[in-house]
Design a protein around this motif. Structure first.
Motif, short mmCIF file in Angstrom:
data_model
loop_
_atom_site.label_atom_id
_atom_site.label_comp_id
_atom_site.label_asym_id
_atom_site.label_seq_id
_atom_site.Cartn_x
_atom_site.Cartn_y
_atom_site.Cartn_z
N GLU A 1 0.85 -1.19 0.00
CA GLU A 1 0.00 0.00 0.00
C GLU A 1 0.89 1.24 0.00
O GLU A 1 1.04 1.94 0.99
CB GLU A 1 -0.92 0.00 1.22
CG GLU A 1 -1.98 1.08 1.21
CD GLU A 1 -2.87 1.04 2.43
OE1 GLU A 1 -3.34 2.12 2.85
OE2 GLU A 1 -3.11 -0.05 2.98
N HIS B 1 1.86 4.70 -2.25
CA HIS B 1 1.07 5.51 -3.19
C HIS B 1 1.88 6.51 -4.00
O HIS B 1 2.97 6.93 -3.63
CB HIS B 1 0.00 6.27 -2.41
CG HIS B 1 -0.96 5.37 -1.70
ND1 HIS B 1 -1.77 4.48 -2.36
CD2 HIS B 1 -1.22 5.20 -0.37
CE1 HIS B 1 -2.50 3.81 -1.49
NE2 HIS B 1 -2.18 4.22 -0.29
N ALA C 1 -2.48 15.44 -1.00
CA ALA C 1 -1.95 15.04 -2.31
C ALA C 1 -1.49 16.22 -3.14
O ALA C 1 -0.72 16.04 -4.10
CB ALA C 1 -3.00 14.24 -3.07
N LEU D 1 4.43 12.01 -2.91
CA LEU D 1 3.54 11.28 -3.79
C LEU D 1 3.94 11.45 -5.26
O LEU D 1 3.79 10.52 -6.06
CB LEU D 1 2.10 11.77 -3.60
CG LEU D 1 1.39 11.29 -2.33
CD1 LEU D 1 0.13 12.10 -2.09
CD2 LEU D 1 1.05 9.80 -2.42
N THR E 1 -3.09 7.13 -5.40
CA THR E 1 -3.65 7.42 -4.08
C THR E 1 -5.15 7.72 -4.14
O THR E 1 -5.73 7.92 -5.21
CB THR E 1 -2.89 8.59 -3.43
OG1 THR E 1 -3.23 8.67 -2.05
CG2 THR E 1 -3.19 9.91 -4.12
N THR E 2 -5.75 7.76 -2.96
CA THR E 2 -7.18 8.01 -2.78
C THR E 2 -7.60 9.30 -3.48
O THR E 2 -6.91 10.31 -3.36
CB THR E 2 -7.50 8.17 -1.28
OG1 THR E 2 -6.94 7.07 -0.58
CG2 THR E 2 -8.98 8.24 -1.02
N HIS F 1 -9.11 -0.01 -0.67
CA HIS F 1 -8.45 1.07 0.08
C HIS F 1 -9.46 2.05 0.63
O HIS F 1 -10.52 2.28 0.04
CB HIS F 1 -7.47 1.80 -0.84
CG HIS F 1 -6.59 2.77 -0.14
ND1 HIS F 1 -6.99 4.06 0.16
CD2 HIS F 1 -5.34 2.64 0.36
CE1 HIS F 1 -6.00 4.69 0.78
NE2 HIS F 1 -5.00 3.85 0.92
N ASP G 1 2.00 2.11 3.92
CA ASP G 1 1.10 3.23 3.62
C ASP G 1 1.88 4.51 3.33
O ASP G 1 1.54 5.59 3.81
CB ASP G 1 0.10 3.45 4.76
CG ASP G 1 -1.13 4.25 4.32
OD1 ASP G 1 -1.26 4.50 3.11
OD2 ASP G 1 -1.95 4.60 5.18
#
Length: 344
Positions: free
Chosen positions: A23, A25, A50, A59, A83-84, A180, A302
């Motif tokens: 996980e 990102h 982000a 990131l 990523t989210t 996720h 993470d």
């Protein structure tokens, strides 16, 4: 000949373990621009880290900065993922365009440093059939190792039958799907987490809300019969099971209520794997082993959202009360075994 990453029956020097994080990102400018253009009600709170501050730089970097951070924490390989919230909050056309671009970039990055990078594809769930075809392309042509998914596509839950073509493709490919966290819907945030200022934002996202949200989505997949229909489907979740493991005994009767084919715990022992997502807790590790067994636990830091001290990722397993064989399974062996079973 036995691969040193296949931990089955393996005893050896724990300091020589290869650590793979599932996980980990990244983000790209085109995706950030698409998120920023959304209606604010559709924007995920993850947009802030982000796009601003130190995490944004981490990131965006797929080169030397990232490799240095990996070395610092003790991680050998990052399994990279967008990523989210991925592209799941976008309209279908934009999502399809960006899934293709993100996966091409990811495959190129993996090819450039295969000893350090692997990848989970981005899927345009607003267009499920195209997402399913992209998963096949990502695995068979680009060399990626499954996909990263988020529980909701705007206001639609992932268990909706219109998304089942993605599960069908994943099962046929034997390619894992990583489920996720994402920010709860605005109505949930307003009802449960509003009025508390910055603490309410934290409570509704990275401290609790993300994990309840994802735990519910995982349970919806089970209760709706996704794993009964696709019995070989493999799903990975982080944060030691996104709160569900700690209520698994309480939840057990729901299998009969829902008319499922198996006891609830059996889905976790055959279809679901968990990772720590940087929550390096010996107590949670023992709990997860007791419930689902060491063969269902993989590793994740993470990155960059959890900050481990120098050598912290490696030290967590080195100091855990485990045999060397079990230590190596969690560090990389379980993942490498799953990865080896993917139909390319």
């Amino acid at each position: 000949m036995t691969d040193r990453n296949d931990a089955s029956g393996l005893e050896g020097d724990a300091s020589a373990m290869r650590f793979v994080g599932l996980e980990e990102h990244f983000v790209v400018p085109d995706v950030l621009a698409a998120w920023q253009a959304l209606d604010p009600l559709l924007q995920d709170f993850a947009l802030i880290p982000a796009s601003k501050g130190e995490m944004a730089h981490q990131l965006a970097d797929l080169g030397e900065r990232r490799l240095a951070d990996m070395a610092e924490t003790g991680l050998d390989v990052q399994v990279l993922s967008l990523t989210t919230p991925g592209v799941q909050s976008l309209d279908a056309d934009a999502a399809v365009t960006l899934q293709f671009a993100a996966n091409e970039l990811l495959a190129e990055t993996v090819r450039s440093r295969p000893e350090h990078y692997q990848g989970l594809a981005t899927l345009a769930t607003p267009a499920p059939e195209k997402a399913a075809r992209e998963l096949e392309r990502a695995v068979t042509e680009l060399g990626l190792d499954g996909a990263m998914l988020y529980g909701r596509t705007r206001d639609e839950n992932l268990d909706d039958p219109r998304f089942w073509s993605i599960f069908e493709a994943a099962e046929a490919l034997r390619a894992p799907l990583y489920l996720h966290p994402q920010t709860p819907p605005p109505s949930v945030r307003e009802a449960y987490y509003s009025g508390l200022g910055a603490a309410g934002v934290a409570l509704g996202t990275h401290r609790l809300g993300w994990h309840y949200e994802t735990g519910v989505q995982l349970l919806r997949l089970i209760i709706s019969g996704v794993f009964d229909r696709f019995p070989d489907l493999q799903v990975v979740v982080g944060h030691w099971g996104e709160s569900v493991l700690f209520f698994l005994e309480r939840l057990a009767p729901i299998a009969a209520i829902a008319g499922l084919e198996r006891p609830l715990v059996e889905y976790f022992r055959t279809n679901i794997s968990v990772t720590p997502s940087g929550m390096f807790s010996p107590r949670y590790l023992r709990w997860a082993i007791d419930l689902v067994g060491v063969d269902r636990i993989m590793f994740a830091t993470d990155y960059p959202f959890e900050v481990a001290p120098s050598g912290g990722a490696r030290r967590f397993l080195q100091e855990a009360d485990l045999s060397d064989a079990d230590r190596m399974k969690i560090a990389s062996g379980n993942w490498e075994r799953m990865r080896a079973g993917i139909r390319r």
